[in-house]
Design a protein around this motif. Sequence first.
Motif, PDB file in Angstrom:
ATOM      1  N   THR A 169      35.525  26.607  33.800  1.00  0.00           N
ATOM      2  CA  THR A 169      34.919  27.295  34.931  1.00  0.00           C
ATOM      3  C   THR A 169      35.278  28.770  34.914  1.00  0.00           C
ATOM      4  OG1 THR A 169      35.127  25.279  36.246  1.00  0.00           O
ATOM      5  CG2 THR A 169      34.700  27.324  37.443  1.00  0.00           C
ATOM      6  N   PRO A 170      34.283  29.669  35.000  1.00  0.00           N
ATOM      7  CA  PRO A 170      34.586  31.102  35.050  1.00  0.00           C
ATOM      8  C   PRO A 170      35.405  31.457  36.283  1.00  0.00           C
ATOM      9  CG  PRO A 170      32.248  30.713  34.631  1.00  0.00           C
ATOM     10  CD  PRO A 170      32.840  29.391  35.014  1.00  0.00           C
ATOM     11  N   THR A 171      36.194  32.474  36.167  1.00  0.00           N
ATOM     12  CA  THR A 171      36.996  32.965  37.284  1.00  0.00           C
ATOM     13  C   THR A 171      36.189  34.051  37.989  1.00  0.00           C
ATOM     14  OG1 THR A 171      38.966  32.534  35.961  1.00  0.00           O
ATOM     15  CG2 THR A 171      39.260  33.850  37.945  1.00  0.00           C
ATOM     16  N   ASP A 172      35.458  33.646  39.014  1.00  0.00           N
ATOM     17  CA  ASP A 172      34.531  34.559  39.682  1.00  0.00           C
ATOM     18  C   ASP A 172      35.115  35.189  40.937  1.00  0.00           C
ATOM     19  OD1 ASP A 172      32.415  34.072  37.854  1.00  0.00           O
ATOM     20  OD2 ASP A 172      31.919  32.221  38.906  1.00  0.00           O
ATOM     21  N   ARG A 173      36.110  34.526  41.545  1.00  0.00           N
ATOM     22  CA  ARG A 173      36.660  35.016  42.808  1.00  0.00           C
ATOM     23  C   ARG A 173      38.132  35.403  42.629  1.00  0.00           C
ATOM     24  NH1 ARG A 173      35.149  30.028  44.417  1.00  0.00           N
ATOM     25  NH2 ARG A 173      37.278  29.659  45.186  1.00  0.00           N
ATOM     26  N   TYR A 174      38.545  36.351  43.443  1.00  0.00           N
ATOM     27  CA  TYR A 174      39.923  36.827  43.348  1.00  0.00           C
ATOM     28  C   TYR A 174      40.916  35.712  43.646  1.00  0.00           C
ATOM     29  CZ  TYR A 174      44.020  39.794  43.864  1.00  0.00           C
ATOM     30  OH  TYR A 174      45.275  40.352  43.711  1.00  0.00           O
ATOM     31  N   ASP A 175      40.568  34.820  44.589  1.00  0.00           N
ATOM     32  CA  ASP A 175      41.513  33.768  44.947  1.00  0.00           C
ATOM     33  C   ASP A 175      41.656  32.706  43.870  1.00  0.00           C
ATOM     34  OD1 ASP A 175      39.100  32.483  45.191  1.00  0.00           O
ATOM     35  OD2 ASP A 175      39.295  32.005  47.316  1.00  0.00           O
ATOM     36  N   GLN A 176      40.861  32.786  42.783  1.00  0.00           N
ATOM     37  CA  GLN A 176      41.002  31.856  41.668  1.00  0.00           C
ATOM     38  C   GLN A 176      41.990  32.357  40.610  1.00  0.00           C
ATOM     39  OE1 GLN A 176      36.802  31.863  40.588  1.00  0.00           O
ATOM     40  NE2 GLN A 176      36.566  29.772  41.338  1.00  0.00           N
ATOM     41  N   ILE A 177      42.309  33.646  40.654  1.00  0.00           N
ATOM     42  CA  ILE A 177      43.128  34.234  39.589  1.00  0.00           C
ATOM     43  C   ILE A 177      44.528  33.634  39.572  1.00  0.00           C
ATOM     44  CG2 ILE A 177      44.206  36.355  38.755  1.00  0.00           C
ATOM     45  CD1 ILE A 177      41.789  37.875  39.636  1.00  0.00           C
ATOM     46  N   ASP A 178      45.141  33.477  40.749  1.00  0.00           N
ATOM     47  CA  ASP A 178      46.508  32.966  40.801  1.00  0.00           C
ATOM     48  C   ASP A 178      46.574  31.548  40.241  1.00  0.00           C
ATOM     49  OD1 ASP A 178      49.326  33.213  41.746  1.00  0.00           O
ATOM     50  OD2 ASP A 178      48.731  31.569  43.048  1.00  0.00           O
ATOM     51  N   THR A 179      45.615  30.702  40.640  1.00  0.00           N
ATOM     52  CA  THR A 179      45.593  29.331  40.136  1.00  0.00           C
ATOM     53  C   THR A 179      45.372  29.301  38.634  1.00  0.00           C
ATOM     54  OG1 THR A 179      44.728  28.526  42.240  1.00  0.00           O
ATOM     55  CG2 THR A 179      44.452  27.094  40.317  1.00  0.00           C
ATOM     56  N   ARG A 180      44.447  30.129  38.163  1.00  0.00           N
ATOM     57  CA  ARG A 180      44.186  30.189  36.720  1.00  0.00           C
ATOM     58  C   ARG A 180      45.433  30.641  35.966  1.00  0.00           C
ATOM     59  NH1 ARG A 180      39.488  32.786  33.038  1.00  0.00           N
ATOM     60  NH2 ARG A 180      40.767  33.071  31.187  1.00  0.00           N
ATOM     61  N   SER A 181      46.133  31.618  36.494  1.00  0.00           N
ATOM     62  CA  SER A 181      47.334  32.117  35.824  1.00  0.00           C
ATOM     63  C   SER A 181      48.385  31.030  35.692  1.00  0.00           C
ATOM     64  CB  SER A 181      47.906  33.304  36.602  1.00  0.00           C
ATOM     65  OG  SER A 181      46.998  34.388  36.624  1.00  0.00           O
ATOM     66  N   LYS A 182      48.557  30.229  36.759  1.00  0.00           N
ATOM     67  CA  LYS A 182      49.565  29.172  36.714  1.00  0.00           C
ATOM     68  C   LYS A 182      49.157  28.057  35.750  1.00  0.00           C
ATOM     69  CE  LYS A 182      51.570  29.697  41.339  1.00  0.00           C
ATOM     70  NZ  LYS A 182      50.878  30.884  41.803  1.00  0.00           N
ATOM     71  N   LEU A 183      47.863  27.706  35.747  1.00  0.00           N
ATOM     72  CA  LEU A 183      47.418  26.581  34.936  1.00  0.00           C
ATOM     73  C   LEU A 183      47.260  26.936  33.462  1.00  0.00           C
ATOM     74  CD1 LEU A 183      44.751  24.909  37.253  1.00  0.00           C
ATOM     75  CD2 LEU A 183      47.131  24.234  36.893  1.00  0.00           C
ATOM     76  N   PHE A 184      46.745  28.131  33.181  1.00  0.00           N
ATOM     77  CA  PHE A 184      46.423  28.495  31.798  1.00  0.00           C
ATOM     78  C   PHE A 184      47.190  29.715  31.289  1.00  0.00           C
ATOM     79  CE2 PHE A 184      42.752  26.227  33.467  1.00  0.00           C
ATOM     80  CZ  PHE A 184      42.496  25.308  32.467  1.00  0.00           C
ATOM     81  N   GLY A 185      47.772  30.458  32.200  1.00  0.00           N
ATOM     82  CA  GLY A 185      48.470  31.662  31.795  1.00  0.00           C
ATOM     83  C   GLY A 185      47.513  32.814  31.563  1.00  0.00           C
ATOM     84  N   PRO A 186      48.031  34.026  31.481  1.00  0.00           N
ATOM     85  CA  PRO A 186      47.191  35.188  31.178  1.00  0.00           C
ATOM     86  C   PRO A 186      46.607  35.076  29.772  1.00  0.00           C
ATOM     87  CG  PRO A 186      49.346  35.835  32.023  1.00  0.00           C
ATOM     88  CD  PRO A 186      49.431  34.386  31.688  1.00  0.00           C
TER      89      PRO A 186
END
Length: 507
Positions: A353-370
């Motif tokens: 899933t693309p990271t389209d919203r700012y509130d998704q960045i933190d979750t993406r960082s924790k799950l997949f890392g930068p």
Amino acid sequence: MAVETPARFAWRPVGVVAVVAGGLFLSRLGRYEFGGDELYFIAAGRQLALGYADQGPVVPLLAAVADVLAPGSRELLRLPALLATVASILLAAAIAREFGGGARAQTIAAICYACTPAAVMQAAMASTYALDAALTAGISWLFIRWVRTRADWLLVLAGLVAAVDFQVKWLAPMVWAGLAVGIAMFGPRALLRSRGWWFGSAVLVVTAVPTLVWQQRNGWPQVAMGAVVRAEQLATSGGLVAMPWQVVMVTGPVGALALVGIWAGLRAQRLRPYRFLIPIVVVGLGAVVVGGLRPYFVVGALPGLFAAGAVFVVDRPWRPVLVRGGAVLTACSALLAAAFVLVLPLPGHRLQTPTDRYDQIDTRSKLFGPTGWSALIDGVTTATHQIPAAERTRLAIVTENYWQAAALATLGRDRALPPVFSPHRGYGYFGAPDDDTTAILYVGLTVPHQTMSEVLTHCTPVHRVDDRLGYPGVNRNITIWRCATTRQPWSTAWPGLRTLPLVDGTT
């Protein structure tokens, strides 16, 4: 009220907790890719100063040391964060001991802190929060220990710890002032009359002067960062209404013991001499829940809250069902913490899933890392090589956000890239391109003439970095432009180009 002599420190069980947790955290220390802030710390460490726009010099200094000793080592860069986490685990037990807890209470406090999501995050990456949380807990422990021993050197040491903490984050003076207010309200007021208190306060004030002078000369960017942090946190969490849940996410299931600790601090006779801690806990929680600041601002209080809760629980006979319930909560927390450490980050192919919203960045960082640094660096390298070698001597790179600049300067240093600059956040205070620069490679999401019209003209897109599943602000929707610099000298225009809010392309 007299304070009883404490039990011995439970080195064996508490040591086991610290070693197991530390070993678990150590096993994943190099698993995540570099974070944008970590790359910034390394870049800042190569330009050491008495102050920075958004933090003190301690973390950049540690990053510089790690980069010199083992360039590119994520493990060494993050080692201070891991050690700070282990120190927080030990401090939870040490505070429980000062509160009158024996081996059982000390072990419970240590286990509960080690099992929190806060500890898992604290040990994961280099950050100001990792050190600040441990230093804040250390300051509290020294004050608590003074109540029993009345040894003024503890307050002097507390002042030294607060001085170091101030060079990490600007929360230390608020903690120090909060403790003073609490002591004035609840006692022991003799502390405020002691030489150790005044000497410790003087140490904090004197050592803060160089940083304050730097801030004053540069327009107080740290003060302006408060509003930026609040806006980013509210965008991440979903607004003020979601902030209490953010606190729950920091503590996990064992947060129930922290709530018990708050109750115990208000009601338990054993903890009456330590009620001076109440104001800093209340203000910290209020700043997060009502003020919308980052949840980790309260993590420094967790060792004390877990200690108070553990002592209160151990002191009382509980029904078996409640004992089993507490054991289940603790076991669930331990399993969740271990799962997060062992399983994360998830492999990249799981990201759909693309990271389209700012509130998704933190979750993406924790799950997949930068992610995406290599794509960004490759793209800028390609754009640089399109420019004739003779023209590159007066070429510079300007990026829209500080993550990009830090990645290019740190991870791209073997690519023979031109000098890298950014007007964003702390990077904006590292300097501007030379006035004799004739061409710029501008890296960003926006069109250069919209943000840098004072210094850039004739901008032409030369390369595109745009992965649909890419990391916002790194390798998604990024354009590299070649621009001329013919309008205003960089040295004159640069202060007006500096900006603090993060531009990442999300909504």
